[in-house]
Scaffold this motif. Structure first.
Motif, PDB file in Angstrom:
ATOM      1  N   PHE A  87       0.845  -1.194   0.000  1.00  0.00           N
ATOM      2  CA  PHE A  87       0.000   0.000   0.000  1.00  0.00           C
ATOM      3  C   PHE A  87       0.880   1.243   0.000  1.00  0.00           C
ATOM      4  CE2 PHE A  87      -2.816   3.293   1.103  1.00  0.00           C
ATOM      5  CZ  PHE A  87      -4.104   2.859   0.814  1.00  0.00           C
ATOM      6  N   VAL A  88       1.866   1.222   0.878  1.00  0.00           N
ATOM      7  CA  VAL A  88       2.725   2.406   1.024  1.00  0.00           C
ATOM      8  C   VAL A  88       3.617   2.591  -0.206  1.00  0.00           C
ATOM      9  CG1 VAL A  88       4.639   3.380   2.338  1.00  0.00           C
ATOM     10  CG2 VAL A  88       2.679   2.343   3.535  1.00  0.00           C
ATOM     11  N   HIS A  89       4.334   1.518  -0.570  1.00  0.00           N
ATOM     12  CA  HIS A  89       5.361   1.709  -1.598  1.00  0.00           C
ATOM     13  C   HIS A  89       4.822   1.673  -3.027  1.00  0.00           C
ATOM     14  CE1 HIS A  89       7.988   0.485   1.883  1.00  0.00           C
ATOM     15  NE2 HIS A  89       8.476   1.651   1.515  1.00  0.00           N
ATOM     16  N   LEU A  90       3.671   1.045  -3.223  1.00  0.00           N
ATOM     17  CA  LEU A  90       3.089   1.057  -4.568  1.00  0.00           C
ATOM     18  C   LEU A  90       1.985   2.110  -4.682  1.00  0.00           C
ATOM     19  CD1 LEU A  90       2.915  -2.795  -5.330  1.00  0.00           C
ATOM     20  CD2 LEU A  90       4.708  -1.168  -5.974  1.00  0.00           C
ATOM     21  N   LYS A  91       1.005   2.066  -3.762  1.00  0.00           N
ATOM     22  CA  LYS A  91      -0.151   2.950  -3.927  1.00  0.00           C
ATOM     23  C   LYS A  91       0.117   4.382  -3.489  1.00  0.00           C
ATOM     24  CE  LYS A  91      -4.562   2.022  -3.170  1.00  0.00           C
ATOM     25  NZ  LYS A  91      -5.767   1.545  -2.435  1.00  0.00           N
ATOM     26  N   PHE A 105       4.976  10.827   7.956  1.00  0.00           N
ATOM     27  CA  PHE A 105       4.899   9.700   7.023  1.00  0.00           C
ATOM     28  C   PHE A 105       6.185   9.558   6.205  1.00  0.00           C
ATOM     29  CE2 PHE A 105       3.600   8.207   2.697  1.00  0.00           C
ATOM     30  CZ  PHE A 105       3.380   6.897   3.053  1.00  0.00           C
ATOM     31  N   GLN A 106       6.687   8.332   6.118  1.00  0.00           N
ATOM     32  CA  GLN A 106       7.902   8.094   5.330  1.00  0.00           C
ATOM     33  C   GLN A 106       7.890   6.697   4.726  1.00  0.00           C
ATOM     34  OE1 GLN A 106      10.959   8.549   8.286  1.00  0.00           O
ATOM     35  NE2 GLN A 106      10.512   6.583   9.255  1.00  0.00           N
ATOM     36  N   PHE A 107       8.658   6.548   3.653  1.00  0.00           N
ATOM     37  CA  PHE A 107       8.822   5.240   3.019  1.00  0.00           C
ATOM     38  C   PHE A 107       9.952   4.484   3.708  1.00  0.00           C
ATOM     39  CE2 PHE A 107       7.242   7.975  -0.501  1.00  0.00           C
ATOM     40  CZ  PHE A 107       6.019   7.355  -0.673  1.00  0.00           C
ATOM     41  N   VAL A 108      10.009   3.205   3.484  1.00  0.00           N
ATOM     42  CA  VAL A 108      11.080   2.377   4.062  1.00  0.00           C
ATOM     43  C   VAL A 108      12.272   2.290   3.110  1.00  0.00           C
ATOM     44  CG1 VAL A 108      11.627  -0.017   4.727  1.00  0.00           C
ATOM     45  CG2 VAL A 108       9.591   1.089   5.634  1.00  0.00           C
ATOM     46  N   TYR A 109      12.004   2.444   1.822  1.00  0.00           N
ATOM     47  CA  TYR A 109      13.132   2.503   0.872  1.00  0.00           C
ATOM     48  C   TYR A 109      12.871   3.590  -0.153  1.00  0.00           C
ATOM     49  CZ  TYR A 109      10.209  -0.240  -2.384  1.00  0.00           C
ATOM     50  OH  TYR A 109       9.200  -0.678  -3.208  1.00  0.00           O
ATOM     51  N   ASN A 110      13.904   3.967  -0.882  1.00  0.00           N
ATOM     52  CA  ASN A 110      13.796   5.044  -1.849  1.00  0.00           C
ATOM     53  C   ASN A 110      13.906   4.514  -3.280  1.00  0.00           C
ATOM     54  OD1 ASN A 110      13.607   7.103   0.104  1.00  0.00           O
ATOM     55  ND2 ASN A 110      15.814   6.893   0.468  1.00  0.00           N
ATOM     56  N   ASP A 111      13.328   5.263  -4.203  1.00  0.00           N
ATOM     57  CA  ASP A 111      13.351   4.882  -5.627  1.00  0.00           C
ATOM     58  C   ASP A 111      14.748   4.617  -6.142  1.00  0.00           C
ATOM     59  OD1 ASP A 111      10.664   5.213  -5.778  1.00  0.00           O
ATOM     60  OD2 ASP A 111      10.714   7.155  -6.792  1.00  0.00           O
ATOM     61  N   ASN A 112      15.700   5.406  -5.695  1.00  0.00           N
ATOM     62  CA  ASN A 112      17.015   5.325  -6.335  1.00  0.00           C
ATOM     63  C   ASN A 112      17.928   4.248  -5.757  1.00  0.00           C
ATOM     64  OD1 ASN A 112      17.462   6.588  -3.967  1.00  0.00           O
ATOM     65  ND2 ASN A 112      18.083   8.564  -4.830  1.00  0.00           N
ATOM     66  N   GLU A 113      17.447   3.490  -4.797  1.00  0.00           N
ATOM     67  CA  GLU A 113      18.216   2.310  -4.385  1.00  0.00           C
ATOM     68  C   GLU A 113      18.112   1.251  -5.479  1.00  0.00           C
ATOM     69  OE1 GLU A 113      16.735   1.065  -0.569  1.00  0.00           O
ATOM     70  OE2 GLU A 113      16.902   3.089   0.244  1.00  0.00           O
ATOM     71  N   SER A 114      19.077   0.337  -5.484  1.00  0.00           N
ATOM     72  CA  SER A 114      19.029  -0.715  -6.502  1.00  0.00           C
ATOM     73  C   SER A 114      17.868  -1.656  -6.209  1.00  0.00           C
ATOM     74  CB  SER A 114      20.337  -1.500  -6.505  1.00  0.00           C
ATOM     75  OG  SER A 114      20.406  -2.299  -5.332  1.00  0.00           O
ATOM     76  N   LEU A 115      17.445  -2.398  -7.224  1.00  0.00           N
ATOM     77  CA  LEU A 115      16.349  -3.354  -7.033  1.00  0.00           C
ATOM     78  C   LEU A 115      16.703  -4.360  -5.949  1.00  0.00           C
ATOM     79  CD1 LEU A 115      15.508  -3.928 -10.814  1.00  0.00           C
ATOM     80  CD2 LEU A 115      14.071  -2.713  -9.147  1.00  0.00           C
ATOM     81  N   ARG A 116      17.937  -4.852  -5.977  1.00  0.00           N
ATOM     82  CA  ARG A 116      18.372  -5.840  -4.994  1.00  0.00           C
ATOM     83  C   ARG A 116      18.316  -5.255  -3.580  1.00  0.00           C
ATOM     84  NH1 ARG A 116      22.789 -10.104  -5.298  1.00  0.00           N
ATOM     85  NH2 ARG A 116      22.648  -9.787  -7.529  1.00  0.00           N
ATOM     86  N   LYS A 117      18.738  -4.004  -3.483  1.00  0.00           N
ATOM     87  CA  LYS A 117      18.742  -3.336  -2.180  1.00  0.00           C
ATOM     88  C   LYS A 117      17.300  -3.149  -1.664  1.00  0.00           C
ATOM     89  CE  LYS A 117      20.436  -0.803   1.222  1.00  0.00           C
ATOM     90  NZ  LYS A 117      20.953  -1.543   2.387  1.00  0.00           N
TER      91      LYS A 117
END
Lengths: 636, 636
Positions: free
Chosen positions: A380-384, A513-525
Motif C-alpha cells: 500500500f505504502v510503496h506502490l499505492k 509519514f515516510q517510506f522504508v526505501y527510496n526509488d534510487n536504491e538498486s532493485l536488490r537493495k
C-alpha cells in the motif's frame, strides 16, 4: 448522522450473511451518491443499487483538502481469515452512523472463482456488510470481465503475430500491415503503429518512405516463443488450465507452445487497474506491458503489437470506481482486486483519491490492505501511496485471539474441519506467546511514521482476559491505542471504540509519514530492505537466474521501479510453517519478473499458485435462483 | 411521428459509420423506454444510453394483442455481406420516423472477436445504425461475458469432477459431498443435489438413508473423458486455442485431455439465451445441458454436476433484452447472438415477444434472421416461432446486385481485395442468371404461408436496369412485392417504399402460417425435409456414426426435438462453391450432436470453424481512446 448513514437494529443470534443482506432495505444508489457529494452527471448508474463514478469528481474537487486515509491491515492470518473486510466496513459504519463523520469505504472486488469454489460469497460479514451482496460477488459492473477480455485479446495478438511472422516474408507482412491503395499507390500506417515506429527511431508518417531495413525492423517483432510471459486468464477456478500445450490444430502449422491460464485477478491488467491514475496513465501502462523478448533480447510490449489502444477501449469504463453501500448506508467504493502476492493486493488508487476528496478535510476514507501487514500494508505504502500521492493518517492492525493462539503454537486451523478446542477455550498464555507476531506488525507499521491502532476483532468464544491481554501488550509495544471491536455481531455500534480510537489517532502529534526505501536504491537493495526491515529476515538469497534478470532490468532502465514481493501470507517469512515472529531466516528470491505496465519488479519467494482449483463439494452446490422472484439463494 | 422517432438529415457523400454515429445526438434511454411504453420499474438503466428491460413487461401486457412480426432474411451472401442488419434498421426507421407506425427493432449482439479482428464494429451502417455503436460493439451490458463465465464454470466442474472421482473412494466422495456434522451425526444434501438424486430414483432427503449402492450411483458420475463434448470459450479470435492438451500440471496427476476453446457466441449457453422463454425455462434448459456420457452410456447433464443453479445465477440478468436506439430514434432490442450454423442465428425469443407486445396490434417488430434464408429463416420458424409461440406477418428477403452477379457466375468477392469490375459495371445478364438464387429463397419463404417482400438493397454502382430486373423477376417468382431501398445512404427516408410494401403485405388475404416439418417426424426425416424442401437437395447422406447417434437420441427420447443444421452460408448446398440454385446434390450429414439445453439436435454438414483467427492486420491497429474526452476512435 451524515448523508445516507443510518442505524440498524442487529438481531442475535446473528443470522446468515445473505439473510442479513436481504433483510435490510437498500437505499437508491442515486441517493447515496448525492449525499456523498457526487453530481448526477458524475454518476453512471447500473440499475438502482450500483453505479460507476467518473474521475471528473477528482478534477472538480482538486483544490479541496483530502480527508484522513485510514489503512486497515492485519497480522498473519489463519486460513479462515481474521475479518479485515468486515472490520473495514464495521469501522466505517461506526464513523458514519454513530460518530457523525463523513466516511467512505474502499474495498476490493472479489474474484468469481472462489465465490463458486471454496469460499462462497464475501462482502464483509454479519452486521458489517456491503450490499447488494449478490451483485458484489457476481458480475458487478463487469470490470473483471473487461480484464479477461483485454488480457486474452493481448494473448491472441502475441501468438498470432508469431504465426504470421513465421509464414510470411518481410514484404508480405508489410503489404498486409500497410496495404497498398491501388488507386494512388499510397499506404497508410494504422494509428497504433506509431508507438513501435518511434521506438525504432523511424520518424516518417509515410510507409512508402521506409527502406528495406526499416521495413524489416517494423514488421518483424521476432518474438522468442520461449520468453512469452503473458498467460491467458479466466475468472474461474479451473485447475486443468494450469499447464497446457496449445496450437495443436493443423491450421497452426505445427507451432505448438506450452502455456498456462491464470485466474483473471492475477492478470497484470488487474494490477494496472489498481494503480492507474487516469485514462491517459492507463493507456500508457497498457502500452508498456512487456509480453516477451525478441530473439535479440529486446523487450516486446503491447505497444509493439499495436493492441494497447484496443486494450484501453476495453478497460476505459472499468477505470471508474463502483459505488455500493454498507448495511448502515456508508458509501463504498468496490474497485479492483489484484492478488496481494503478484500485485498490490489493494483496491484502486483512484478509488482512494476520489474518496479522500469526497469526505473532505474532517472525513475518513477507510481502505483495506490485503494479507498480513508485511505484504498488504508494505505494498500500500510503496506502490499505492507513492503513485497516488496519498498519505495515510492512521494504520489499523487487526488481530484475533484465534490467530494469536495459532502463532503461539496452537494446532493448524483449516476450513471444513472442526476448530480444535484450544481455540474455543480460554488460554491467555498461548495468546501472550502468539503476540510476538502482532508485535512485529506493530513495529512494522510504525516504520511509516503514522499512528497505529490495534483492533481485536472479537469472536464469540474469546474471553475478556484474552482480549485484555492483547490490548495491554499492544499498548506496551507502541500502539497509539488498542481496542476490542464487535462489529460482526453489532454492526457499527460494536466498533464505536475503534472509531473513537481512529479519530483520536488523527490528532496524534508525531505524524511523519515516510517510506522504508527510496526509488534510487538498486532493485536488490530494495528487496533486501523489505526482507530485513519489514519481514525480520537476516538477509536475502537470490537465485543466479533471478540475479541476472535484476541486472538486466537495471541495465534496461527499470531500476527506479519499486519491487513487489510474492510470498505466503501465513508467515512473516516465505515459509508458511514459521509462525509467530520467526528469526534467523533468509528470504529466498527464486525468480524475478518485470511488470512494466503495473510499474514494478516482481520478486517471487516460494511457489505462488495463480490458478485455484474447485474442491469436491464446491459452493455452487447451494447456489440457485428463485425463479419466481429472481432472487439469488445460497450464495453464502 | 410516434414515440422518440425523429427524422435526421443524412449528408452525402456518406461519412464513415463512426462519424455518423457520433454526429447524431443520442436521446436518453429513459425517454426511449417511456415512449415505447416501458414503465420505469421495468427498466434497468446502464448509464444514460443503454438499459435492460424486465420480462415483466410481457406479463403486464399478456392480454394485449401482438403487433406484426417482420422477419428480415436474405439470399446466400457474398463474404462482404448484403446489408441485412442495415436493412432491418433502415426499414424500422422508415416505419417509425416516416410512416407513423409503432416499431421495435430486434437484432443480435455481435461478438467482440470479429470487432477486433477482421470485421471491425457493426451496428448497421451508413444512415441506418444503432447507437451508441461503441457500447453496441463492446461489453454492452455484459451478456456475452456472463455466457463465458457460465460456460467456463461448467467446464471446470466437469474436469474437476473427473479428477476427484479418479482419486477418491465412494466413501470419501460421499463424505465430502455431504459432510458429517460432528455434533449430531447429521448430513445434508446441497440444494442442487436433488436433481441427480431424483433422476436416480432416490426420494429421500436424508443422506444417511442412502445404501452403499445408492451412494455409489449418487457420487460417481463416471464420466467417460473421451465423450466430453463441452468446450471452454473466450470471446476473442484466438486460433491457438482451437486444439490443445490440458491438465499438464503435476497437480492434475497425469490426467491429460485434448480439448478446444470456441468463441463465446458458439456456446450452447448462447443458444439457450436466444431460446429461453422465462427464468424458469432458462434454469431448466441449463440443467438439461448434456456435457458427456458415462462409461455405461448415460447422458451426464449440468444438473448431475450440481452446477445449473450457479449457471442460472450468472445468466439471470443476461435474460433481459438490452434496449438501445437507432439514429432515427427507433427503440431497438439487442439481445443474444448465437451462431447461425451451430444454433438459431437469431436474436432472442423474449426480445421478439416483448417487442410484439410493446408495439401493439397496428405496430411492427422488425427482426433479423442470420445468414441466407435457408438457414436463418428456417431456424427462425422451426426453432424460434415454435418455442416462442410467435408468427411472422411478413418475410422480407434482401438481395443485392453484387450477390446476384456472383451467383450468376461472377468472380469471387473477398474482403481486403479490390472488387472485380463486373461488380461495378452494368451487367443485367449476370444479374438475371444469378436471380436463380433469389428465386429459390422466395420459393422457400413462401413455404411458410406468409407474404414475401423482396428488398433490393441499393449500392452506389447498381444501375436502374439491374435493379428493375430484380424487381420484375421477383414479382414473377411470386413475391408479394419487390422494391429498391436506399437506407444506407438516406436512412429511413430511403426505405419508405420498403416500409409501404411491408405495411401492404400485412393486409394480404392469403396468410396461413405453417411449419415445413412436424415435431413427431423422426430426426432423420426432419433433416431430409429441410434438405429437400428448403435447400433443394435430392436427398441426404448420413455417416454411419451420425446415424447411430440419431438412433440413440430417438431411443433416449429426444426424437421430438427440432433439428438445427450447421452448414455454409455461401451456398444453398453444403458446398460453398455451388452458387446460384444448385441441383442434383446430396446433403452430407457428417456428425450429429445433442444440444439438449438449447433443445435441438445439431446436424453438422461440412466443417464448421468455431474459433476464428486474427488476420495479419487486425482492426485493433486503428482502435484507441481519446484520453482527453474518453471517446472511442477508429472502431470502424
Amino acid at each position: 448522522m451524515v448523508g445516507t448513514a443510518r442505524k440498524i437494529t442487529p438481531t442475535k443470534p446473528v443470522p446468515s450473511d445473505i439473510e442479513i443482506a436481504q433483510s435490510v432495505s437498500i437505499q437508491p444508489i442515486t441517493k447515496v451518491a448525492q449525499a456523498a457529494g457526487i453530481l448526477p452527471e458524475e454518476l453512471i448508474t447500473y440499475g438502482t443499487t450500483k453505479a460507476k463514478v467518473s474521475l471528473k469528481v477528482r478534477d472538480r474537487l482538486k483544490s479541496s483538502p483530502d480527508g484522513h486515509l485510514v489503512i486497515v491491515a492485519g497480522i498473519n492470518p489463519t486460513s479462515l481469515g481474521e475479518g479485515k473486510s468486515t472490520t473495514t466496513i464495521g469501522l466505517s459504519q461506526a464513523l458514519g452512523a454513530h460518530l457523525d463523520k463523513n466516511v467512505f469505504t474502499c474495498i476490493r472486488q472479489p474474484s468469481q472463482g472462489p465465490t463458486f469454489g471454496i469460499k462462497g460469497g464475501a462482502a464483509g460479514g454479519g452486521w458489517s456488510q456491503v450490499i447488494p451482496m449478490d451483485d458484489f460477488n457476481l458480475h458487478l459492473t463487469g470490470d473483471i470481465h473487461a480484464i479477461s477480455a483485454a488480457n486474452n485479446l493481448l494473448a491472441a495478438a502475441i501468438d498470432t503475430r508469431v504465426l504470421h511472422e513465421r509464414n510470411q516474408t518481410d514484404e508480405a507482412l508489410f503489404g498486409r500491415l500497410c496495404p497498398l491503395n491501388p488507386k494512388d499507390g499510397s499506404r497508410r500506417f494504422g494509428r497504433n503503429m506509431f508507438g513501435r515506429l518511434r521506438k525504432l527511431g523511424i520518424t516518417t508518417n509515410d510507409p512508402n518512405q521506409l527502406n528495406p531495413e526499416e521495413i524489416s525492423k517494423f514488421v518483424r517483432l521476432d518474438i522468442n516463443p520461449d520468453t512469452i510471459q503473458w498467460n491467458r486468464v479466466v475468472d474461474v477456478n479451473d485447475r486443468y488450465l494450469r499447464s497446457m500445450t496449445i496450437g495443436k490444430s493443423p491450421t497452426e502449422k505445427g507451432y505448438l507452445r506450452d502455456t498456462s491460464f491464470d485466474i483473471t485477478v492475477a492478470s497484470e491488467i488487474m494490477a494496472i487497474l489498481a494503480l492507474a491514475t487516469s485514462l491517459k496513465d492507463l493507456r500508457d501502462r497498457l502500452g508498456r506491458i512487456v509480453v516477451a523478448e525478441s530473439r535479440s533480447g529486446d523487450l516486446i510490449t503491447a505497444e509493439d503489437l499495436g493492441v494497447a489502444g484496443a486494450l484501453t477501449v476495453l478497460m476505459k469504463d472499468a477505470l471508474m470506481p463502483n459505488l455500493l453501500q454498507s448495511l448502515e448506508g456508508t458509501p463504498t467504493f468496490v474497485h479492483a482486486g489484484p492478488f496481494a502476492n503478484l500485485a498490490s493486493g489493494n483496491s484502486s488508487v483512484v478509488a482512494d483519491q476520489l474518496a479522500l476528496k469526497l469526505v473532505g478535510s474532517d472525513g475518513f476514507a477507510v481502505t483495506e490492505a490485503g494479507f498480513g501487514s508485511e505484504i498488504g500494508l508494505e505494498k500500500f505504502v510503496h506502490l499505492k501511496c507513492r503513485l497516488g500521492g496519498v498519505k495515510p493518517s492512521v494504520i489499523v492492525l487487526i488481530a484475533t485471539v484465534r490467530a494469536l493462539k495459532m502463532h503461539g503454537g496452537g494446532p493448524p486451523v483449516a476450513a471444513g474441519v472442526p476448530l480444535p478446542s484450544v481455540y474455543t477455550e480460554e488460554n491467555v498464555e498461548l495468546v501472550q506467546k502468539g503476540f510476538a507476531n502482532l508485535k512485529r506488525h506493530i513495529e512494522h507499521a510504525k516504520l511509516y511514521g503514522v499512528p497505529v491502532v490495534v483492533c481485536c476483532n472479537r469472536f464469540h468464544s474469546d474471553s475478556e482476559r484474552e482480549l485484555e491481554c492483547i490490548v495491554r501488550l499492544s499498548k506496551e509495544a507502541g500502539a497509539f491505542d488498542a481496542v476490542v471491536s464487535n462489529h460482526w455481531e453489532e454492526g457499527g455500534k460494536g466498533a464505536i471504540d475503534l472509531g473513537n480510537a481512529v479519530i483520536n489517532a488523527t490528532t496524534a502529534p508525531d505524524k511523519n509519514f515516510q517510506f522504508v526505501y527510496n526509488d534510487n536504491e538498486s532493485l536488490r537493495k530494495k528487496i533486501e530492505t523489505i526482507a530485513t526491515k519489514v519481514y525480520g529476515a537476516d538477509g536475502i538469497e537470490i537465485s543466479e537466474q533471478a540475479a541476472e534478470r535484476l541486472d538486466m532490468y537495471e541495465r534496461k532502465g527499470f531500476g527506479q521501479m519499486p519491487v513487489c514481493i510474492a510470498k505466503t501470507q501465513y508467515s512473516l517469512s516465505a515459509d508458511a510453517s514459521l509462525k509467530g515472529a520467526p528469526q534467523g531466516f533468509v528470504l529466498p528470491v527464486r525468480e524475478v519478473r518485470l511488470s512494466a505496465g503495473a510499474g514494478f519488479v516482481l520478486a517471487i519467494c516460494g511457489s505462488i499458485q495463480t490458478m485455484p482449483g474447485l474442491p469436491t463439494r464446491p459452493s455452487y452446490y447451494d447456489v440457485d435462483v428463485d425463479t419466481e422472484t429472481g432472487r439469488v439463494i445460497g450464495l453464502m
